[in-house]
Design a protein around this motif. Sequence first.
Motif, PDB file in Angstrom:
ATOM      1  N   UNK A  11      -4.219 -18.827  15.235  1.00 56.67           N
ATOM      2  CA  UNK A  11      -4.724 -18.329  14.296  1.00 56.67           C
ATOM      3  C   UNK A  11      -3.930 -16.879  14.439  1.00 56.67           C
ATOM      4  N   UNK A  12      -3.370 -16.929  15.592  1.00 52.97           N
ATOM      5  CA  UNK A  12      -2.553 -15.312  15.478  1.00 52.97           C
ATOM      6  C   UNK A  12      -0.761 -15.750  14.391  1.00 52.97           C
ATOM      7  N   UNK A  13      -0.666 -16.672  14.635  1.00 55.96           N
ATOM      8  CA  UNK A  13       0.694 -16.559  12.700  1.00 55.96           C
ATOM      9  C   UNK A  13      -0.408 -16.417  11.417  1.00 55.96           C
ATOM     10  N   UNK A  14      -1.621 -17.242  12.025  1.00 60.55           N
ATOM     11  CA  UNK A  14      -2.321 -17.564  10.363  1.00 60.55           C
ATOM     12  C   UNK A  14      -2.422 -15.558  10.125  1.00 60.55           C
ATOM     13  N   UNK A  15      -3.270 -14.867  10.962  1.00 59.09           N
ATOM     14  CA  UNK A  15      -3.634 -13.590  10.869  1.00 59.09           C
ATOM     15  C   UNK A  15      -2.574 -12.562  10.328  1.00 59.09           C
ATOM     16  N   UNK A  16      -1.326 -13.204  11.243  1.00 52.65           N
ATOM     17  CA  UNK A  16       0.055 -12.373  10.549  1.00 52.65           C
ATOM     18  C   UNK A  16       0.477 -12.661   8.955  1.00 52.65           C
ATOM     19  N   UNK A  17       0.325 -13.747   8.714  1.00 48.01           N
ATOM     20  CA  UNK A  17       0.066 -14.300   7.571  1.00 48.01           C
ATOM     21  C   UNK A  17      -0.853 -13.845   6.385  1.00 48.01           C
ATOM     22  N   UNK A  19      -1.700 -10.574   6.575  1.00 49.80           N
ATOM     23  CA  UNK A  19      -1.046  -9.606   6.177  1.00 49.80           C
ATOM     24  C   UNK A  19      -2.239  -7.769   7.278  1.00 49.80           C
ATOM     25  N   UNK A  20      -1.723  -7.652   6.702  1.00 46.59           N
ATOM     26  CA  UNK A  20      -2.173  -5.953   6.674  1.00 46.59           C
ATOM     27  C   UNK A  20      -3.773  -5.533   7.508  1.00 46.59           C
ATOM     28  N   UNK A  21      -3.877  -5.585   8.409  1.00 46.34           N
ATOM     29  CA  UNK A  21      -5.515  -5.675   8.315  1.00 46.34           C
ATOM     30  C   UNK A  21      -6.430  -6.571   9.285  1.00 46.34           C
ATOM     31  N   UNK A  22      -5.238  -7.053   9.437  1.00 46.60           N
ATOM     32  CA  UNK A  22      -6.185  -8.887  10.074  1.00 46.60           C
ATOM     33  C   UNK A  22      -5.448  -8.978  11.245  1.00 46.60           C
ATOM     34  N   UNK A  23      -6.106  -9.259  12.305  1.00 51.10           N
ATOM     35  CA  UNK A  23      -5.693  -9.772  13.750  1.00 51.10           C
ATOM     36  C   UNK A  23      -6.149 -10.925  14.157  1.00 51.10           C
ATOM     37  N   UNK A  24      -5.876 -11.495  15.500  1.00 50.18           N
ATOM     38  CA  UNK A  24      -6.371 -12.849  16.161  1.00 50.18           C
ATOM     39  C   UNK A  24      -7.483 -12.043  16.978  1.00 50.18           C
ATOM     40  N   UNK A  25      -8.240 -12.808  17.691  1.00 45.00           N
ATOM     41  CA  UNK A  25      -8.999 -12.863  18.919  1.00 45.00           C
ATOM     42  C   UNK A  25      -9.602 -14.663  19.243  1.00 45.00           C
ATOM     43  N   UNK A  26      -8.678 -14.392  20.742  1.00 46.82           N
ATOM     44  CA  UNK A  26      -8.915 -15.805  21.008  1.00 46.82           C
ATOM     45  C   UNK A  26     -10.272 -16.309  21.670  1.00 46.82           C
ATOM     46  N   UNK A  27     -10.754 -16.376  21.853  1.00 48.65           N
ATOM     47  CA  UNK A  27     -12.184 -17.534  21.941  1.00 48.65           C
ATOM     48  C   UNK A  27     -12.187 -18.497  23.665  1.00 48.65           C
ATOM     49  N   UNK A  28     -11.080 -19.411  22.445  1.00 44.98           N
ATOM     50  CA  UNK A  28     -11.733 -20.967  23.602  1.00 44.98           C
ATOM     51  C   UNK A  28     -10.119 -21.301  22.966  1.00 44.98           C
ATOM     52  N   UNK A  29      -9.687 -21.991  23.948  1.00 40.56           N
ATOM     53  CA  UNK A  29      -8.565 -23.308  23.489  1.00 40.56           C
ATOM     54  C   UNK A  29      -8.759 -23.901  21.949  1.00 40.56           C
ATOM     55  N   UNK A  30      -9.652 -24.332  21.789  1.00 44.82           N
ATOM     56  CA  UNK A  30     -10.364 -24.483  20.756  1.00 44.82           C
ATOM     57  C   UNK A  30     -10.479 -24.064  19.104  1.00 44.82           C
ATOM     58  N   UNK A  31     -11.135 -22.324  19.324  1.00 47.35           N
ATOM     59  CA  UNK A  31     -11.320 -22.100  18.815  1.00 47.35           C
ATOM     60  C   UNK A  31     -11.092 -20.145  19.018  1.00 47.35           C
ATOM     61  N   UNK A  32     -11.020 -19.756  17.941  1.00 45.75           N
ATOM     62  CA  UNK A  32     -10.781 -18.066  17.666  1.00 45.75           C
ATOM     63  C   UNK A  32     -11.058 -17.449  16.362  1.00 45.75           C
ATOM     64  N   UNK A  33     -11.095 -16.660  16.524  1.00 47.58           N
ATOM     65  CA  UNK A  33     -11.415 -15.339  15.361  1.00 47.58           C
ATOM     66  C   UNK A  33     -10.467 -14.741  14.574  1.00 47.58           C
ATOM     67  N   UNK A  34     -10.173 -14.924  13.592  1.00 46.40           N
ATOM     68  CA  UNK A  34      -9.169 -13.956  12.546  1.00 46.40           C
ATOM     69  C   UNK A  34     -10.303 -12.980  11.658  1.00 46.40           C
ATOM     70  N   UNK A  35      -9.963 -11.459  12.205  1.00 45.12           N
ATOM     71  CA  UNK A  35     -10.607 -10.244  11.586  1.00 45.12           C
ATOM     72  C   UNK A  35      -9.724  -9.452  11.094  1.00 45.12           C
ATOM     73  N   UNK A  36     -10.439  -8.531  10.174  1.00 46.90           N
ATOM     74  CA  UNK A  36     -10.222  -7.676   9.393  1.00 46.90           C
ATOM     75  C   UNK A  36     -10.656  -6.161  10.091  1.00 46.90           C
ATOM     76  N   UNK A  37     -10.184  -5.276   9.761  1.00 49.70           N
ATOM     77  CA  UNK A  37     -10.123  -4.072   9.832  1.00 49.70           C
ATOM     78  C   UNK A  37     -11.645  -3.926   9.460  1.00 49.70           C
TER      79      UNK A  37
END
Length: 185
Positions: A11-17, A19-37
């Motif tokens: 998720x962190x790699x996808x959020x970086x790809x 672009x601007x305004x996107x960031x990753x937030x871990x949830x658990x080992x098998x899930x995560x959020x990618x959120x925009x501002x």
Amino acid sequence: MSDVASVPEFAARVAAALGDGWHAEPCHAQGAYVRHRNGRGLFLLALSQPWSARGRVQVTGEYPKGQERRRREVLVTVSAARDAGAVARDLRRRLLPAYEAQLAAAREAAARDAAEAADVERVAGLLLAAVPGAERLRAGVAGGEAKVRLPGHGYRHDVRVRSGLDGTVLDFDLRGVSAGDALRM
């Protein structure tokens, strides 16, 4: 367990790809959020069943409270082995346009639900003010509804305040209610 080593890292790699305004937030080992501002959000979940889905990640949108059912309407799966830039391009093409349309509809529905709930509260307040000794019940009340017990009349005179097709409505039985209380209502 799935073959995806770490969804939060993916998720962190996808959020970086993305672009601007996107960031990753871990949830658990098998899930995560990618959120925009701006309030948009995606949920990434490693798939483990069926066996053919191993190594794939399901991506769905995030929606306002009460609108979560929409997650099933717009979703894609991607390979966790793919380059994050390719996954981001895929999400922009396959997921984000449909998700943004669904999110707009979900936000409108959530605003309508909030307005209906506010009107239910307003009508319940008017009923409480109109009948001396009436009390607001909290237990056993469905979401988006209110219940008011009229004094001295027992369970048959619990008034249900709810949103109906024609606005806010009251469901109750006036048998045994004094004429003065019935007229005030």
